[in-house]
Scaffold this active site. Sequence first.
Site, PDB file in Angstrom:
ATOM      1  N   CYS A   2       0.847  -1.190   0.000  1.00 41.18           N
ATOM      2  CA  CYS A   2       0.000   0.000   0.000  1.00 41.18           C
ATOM      3  C   CYS A   2       0.885   1.244   0.000  1.00 41.18           C
ATOM      4  CB  CYS A   2      -0.933   0.094   1.196  1.00 41.18           C
ATOM      5  SG  CYS A   2      -1.979  -1.341   1.403  1.00 41.18           S
ATOM      6  N   ARG A  27       3.305   0.204  -5.225  1.00 34.44           N
ATOM      7  CA  ARG A  27       3.165  -0.473  -3.933  1.00 34.44           C
ATOM      8  C   ARG A  27       1.836  -1.216  -3.812  1.00 34.44           C
ATOM      9  NH1 ARG A  27       6.721   1.369  -0.142  1.00 34.44           N
ATOM     10  NH2 ARG A  27       5.359   0.649   1.505  1.00 34.44           N
ATOM     11  N   TRP A  74      -3.007  -2.503  -1.611  1.00 37.55           N
ATOM     12  CA  TRP A  74      -2.732  -3.894  -1.987  1.00 37.55           C
ATOM     13  C   TRP A  74      -3.403  -4.720  -0.895  1.00 37.55           C
ATOM     14  CZ3 TRP A  74      -0.340  -8.230   0.062  1.00 37.55           C
ATOM     15  CH2 TRP A  74      -0.022  -9.244  -0.852  1.00 37.55           C
ATOM     16  N   ASN A 100      -1.090   1.256   6.116  1.00 38.74           N
ATOM     17  CA  ASN A 100      -0.269   0.309   5.356  1.00 38.74           C
ATOM     18  C   ASN A 100       0.308  -0.668   6.365  1.00 38.74           C
ATOM     19  OD1 ASN A 100       1.659  -0.988   3.771  1.00 38.74           O
ATOM     20  ND2 ASN A 100       3.148   0.663   3.994  1.00 38.74           N
ATOM     21  N   GLY A 101      -0.054  -1.944   6.256  1.00 40.54           N
ATOM     22  CA  GLY A 101       0.450  -2.935   7.204  1.00 40.54           C
ATOM     23  C   GLY A 101      -0.627  -3.941   7.569  1.00 40.54           C
ATOM     24  N   GLU A 485      15.636 -16.726 -12.033  1.00 41.01           N
ATOM     25  CA  GLU A 485      15.223 -15.325 -12.186  1.00 41.01           C
ATOM     26  C   GLU A 485      14.434 -15.129 -13.487  1.00 41.01           C
ATOM     27  OE1 GLU A 485      14.893 -12.853 -10.436  1.00 41.01           O
ATOM     28  OE2 GLU A 485      14.915 -11.098 -11.728  1.00 41.01           O
ATOM     29  N   LYS A 489      10.611 -13.731 -13.608  1.00 47.96           N
ATOM     30  CA  LYS A 489      10.230 -12.544 -14.397  1.00 47.96           C
ATOM     31  C   LYS A 489       9.059 -12.884 -15.311  1.00 47.96           C
ATOM     32  CE  LYS A 489      11.672  -9.916 -12.762  1.00 47.96           C
ATOM     33  NZ  LYS A 489      12.660  -9.824 -11.713  1.00 47.96           N
ATOM     34  N   GLU A 492       5.772 -13.273 -13.363  1.00 52.66           N
ATOM     35  CA  GLU A 492       5.278 -12.021 -12.805  1.00 52.66           C
ATOM     36  C   GLU A 492       4.537 -11.169 -13.811  1.00 52.66           C
ATOM     37  OE1 GLU A 492       7.758  -9.859  -9.535  1.00 52.66           O
ATOM     38  OE2 GLU A 492       9.077 -10.365 -11.180  1.00 52.66           O
ATOM     39  N   HIS A 508      15.537 -35.518 -13.590  1.00 57.12           N
ATOM     40  CA  HIS A 508      14.980 -36.175 -12.408  1.00 57.12           C
ATOM     41  C   HIS A 508      13.505 -35.832 -12.217  1.00 57.12           C
ATOM     42  CE1 HIS A 508      18.931 -37.596 -11.235  1.00 57.12           C
ATOM     43  NE2 HIS A 508      19.389 -36.389 -11.526  1.00 57.12           N
ATOM     44  N   LYS A 607       5.204  -3.745  -5.375  1.00 56.51           N
ATOM     45  CA  LYS A 607       6.652  -3.574  -5.459  1.00 56.51           C
ATOM     46  C   LYS A 607       7.324  -3.843  -4.122  1.00 56.51           C
ATOM     47  CE  LYS A 607      10.418  -2.272  -7.461  1.00 56.51           C
ATOM     48  NZ  LYS A 607      10.993  -3.294  -8.346  1.00 56.51           N
TER      49      LYS A 607
HETATM   50  O1  M6R Z   1      12.533  -5.082  -2.127  1.00 58.50           O
HETATM   51  P1  M6R Z   1      13.065  -6.478  -2.066  1.00 58.50           P
HETATM   52  O2  M6R Z   1      14.251  -6.690  -2.918  1.00 58.50           O
HETATM   53  O3  M6R Z   1      13.323  -6.926  -0.645  1.00 58.50           O
HETATM   54  O4  M6R Z   1      11.889  -7.362  -2.635  1.00 58.50           O
HETATM   55  C1  M6R Z   1      11.966  -8.754  -2.677  1.00 58.50           C
HETATM   56  C2  M6R Z   1      10.918  -9.330  -3.592  1.00 58.50           C
HETATM   57  O5  M6R Z   1       9.638  -8.971  -3.166  1.00 58.50           O
HETATM   58  C3  M6R Z   1      11.111  -8.852  -5.030  1.00 58.50           C
HETATM   59  O6  M6R Z   1      12.378  -9.156  -5.513  1.00 58.50           O
HETATM   60  C4  M6R Z   1      10.057  -9.490  -5.959  1.00 58.50           C
HETATM   61  O7  M6R Z   1      10.283 -10.852  -6.080  1.00 58.50           O
HETATM   62  C5  M6R Z   1      10.075  -8.768  -7.298  1.00 58.50           C
HETATM   63  N1  M6R Z   1       8.752  -8.487  -7.731  1.00 58.50           N
HETATM   64  C6  M6R Z   1      10.786  -9.527  -8.359  1.00 58.50           C
HETATM   65  O8  M6R Z   1      10.710  -8.937  -9.606  1.00 58.50           O
END
Ligand code: M6R
Length: 612
Positions: A2, A27, A74, A100-101, A485, A489, A492, A508, A607
């Site tokens: 948020c 956020r 969020w 936020n929280g 990674e 990506k 996401e 395996h 984010k």
């Molecule tokens: O801000 P941070 O690097 O601690 O965040 C960690 C993950 O939430 C962040 O890397 C998330 O996986 C991203 N959306 C990846 O693209």
Amino acid sequence: MCGIVGYIGQKEAYPIVLKGLKRLEYRGYDSTGVAIIQEGNLQVHKKKGKVAELEEAVVGKNMHSHICIGHTRWATHGEPSDRNAHPHLSNNGRLAMLHNGIIENYAQIKKELLSKGYTFKSDTDTEVLLNFIQDIQDNNKSTLEEALRIALKRIVGAYCILLIDQDDPETIIAARKGSPLVIGIGKGEHFLASDASPIIEYTKEVVYVNDYEIAIVKADELILKNLGNEKQTPFIQKLDMELAAIEKGGYDHFMLKEIFEQPDTIFDCLRGRLLHDQHQIVMAGVDNHIDALTNASRIMIVACGTSWHAGLVAEYMIEELCRIPVEVEYASEFRYRNPVIHPGDVIIAISQSGETADTLVALESAKEKGAFIFGVVNAVGSSIARLSHAGAYTHAGPEIGVASTKAFTGQLAVLSMMALKMAKAKGSISDERYVHLVNELASVPEKVKEILTDTSKIESIAQQYKGASDFLYLGRGYNFPIALEGALKLKEITYIHAEGYPAAEMKHGPIALVDENLPVVFVATKDMYYEKVVSNIQEIKARKGQVIAVATVGDTVLPTMSDNIMFVPEIDEVFAPLLSVIPLQLLSYYVGIYKGIDVDKPRNLAKSVTVE
Ligand code: M6R
């Protein structure tokens, strides 16, 4: 998660808050709301959807006010909807609050309030906290500030809240624990926000509010207190950030801009630290604690998501170059499984935002047990940066796209320098190899630029495979974390299921998935595993899988056995991840675009994950 924004001053407050919310949409963006006070009347406008939808909904309404608080959500408690959007109103209609929280003990408090006759319009924990504050205020005949203080002492969980009272249109009350809050100091005005991006346009003077602090904010006065009602001296810092850094700069999306910024951001990260001509690495955070780092019997790396993948690359680097055992931990597991930590143990925390709740809490408990915390963080002044004993910023600049790109390569650059520096100090690397690796690392920005000069091949691969329902990403050694990674990506921002695997492990289990419809991305640059990866590719081809390879320029073998190929320049395998990740970022971006997805704000994600 948020995003929250507040303004109090002489200007029109709503447009400032609205603009700030747009900057904070990374956020969370499932609903939006604002509260203003007009001539003693508290008004709340809120709507399911992105900030633009609220903006449209209030067109033609009188939004004139000098005080405004706003929220982009969020969802945690309660589905995204108009009624669950923040701000919430108290039962007496006088107070509006956003949050936020997560309030973990909200259910018990809600039960108590229900028995007293309180009613709730939303499913949120926030509305419970707000009415709890009202209840304390009514029962104790106390000020709002006192009631808030009492309420917060009873609360379990994380919060950053903004609270306004229609009977006091000259004040915003804010409080934080675990979720970030920055206050910008203007001339006769104050700005409040989850991070500095909504503030930078108006002032560079900011105060980062600490956990367990309450801020009483008026146009020309800022009072900070702790929960014991003792005044705290605000520590005013100057922001080192330009507005241009958080705007799209001609690109269609922040994600694309951030991918293309990488030659510069990696260069900025190395600049002044990797003294290439002198073959020296200067990093104050490492220099000042070199004994703690190099004498460690083991190093733990704690992170989440993409940052965790950077940690995996660091594991390979530190073990190979420094000969120190490394364990890479998901922060969310680490914090709950009672890990063995001895005083002096070294923990490297990696985080773009510096606010990820799981990472933050894991570090807090490790710090209590005496661990030495080294933070590799992008967001300057963030909670993890402040909690760390020492650290190195990644200097990637604000990363707005939800999918982490330039922050990842920034993390790799910092971790590469650290590993090299520690190896040199420890004597675990030969002079010749050290000099070679320093030179190789210095060459990264130019090589990333080369990859980005022509993306047409990657675009056409994305076009070809945009309809696939699954992808497999395979790599070995330093390229294994890059396979993970690449898969993350893709998931996401394209909503295509993807799995990353060590290439050899594929036989395996995952090999059962392979048929003529399955695209298999091999991260197969020239390294010590190359021949073995070539064999793995043969195994996929024998089962009619579609092979997409990331290969080293000049490779003549892989083009003969791959359906599609994306080239990266040659580099020592230790730094291959810094190059091989770039085509995978672009592949995900273009598939997302071809599928019509809002790549900067993909569904369900935020984010900065400030809830556990
Ligand atoms: O801000 P941070 O690097 O601690 O965040 C960690 C993950 O939430 C962040 O890397 C998330 O996986 C991203 N959306 C990846 O693209």
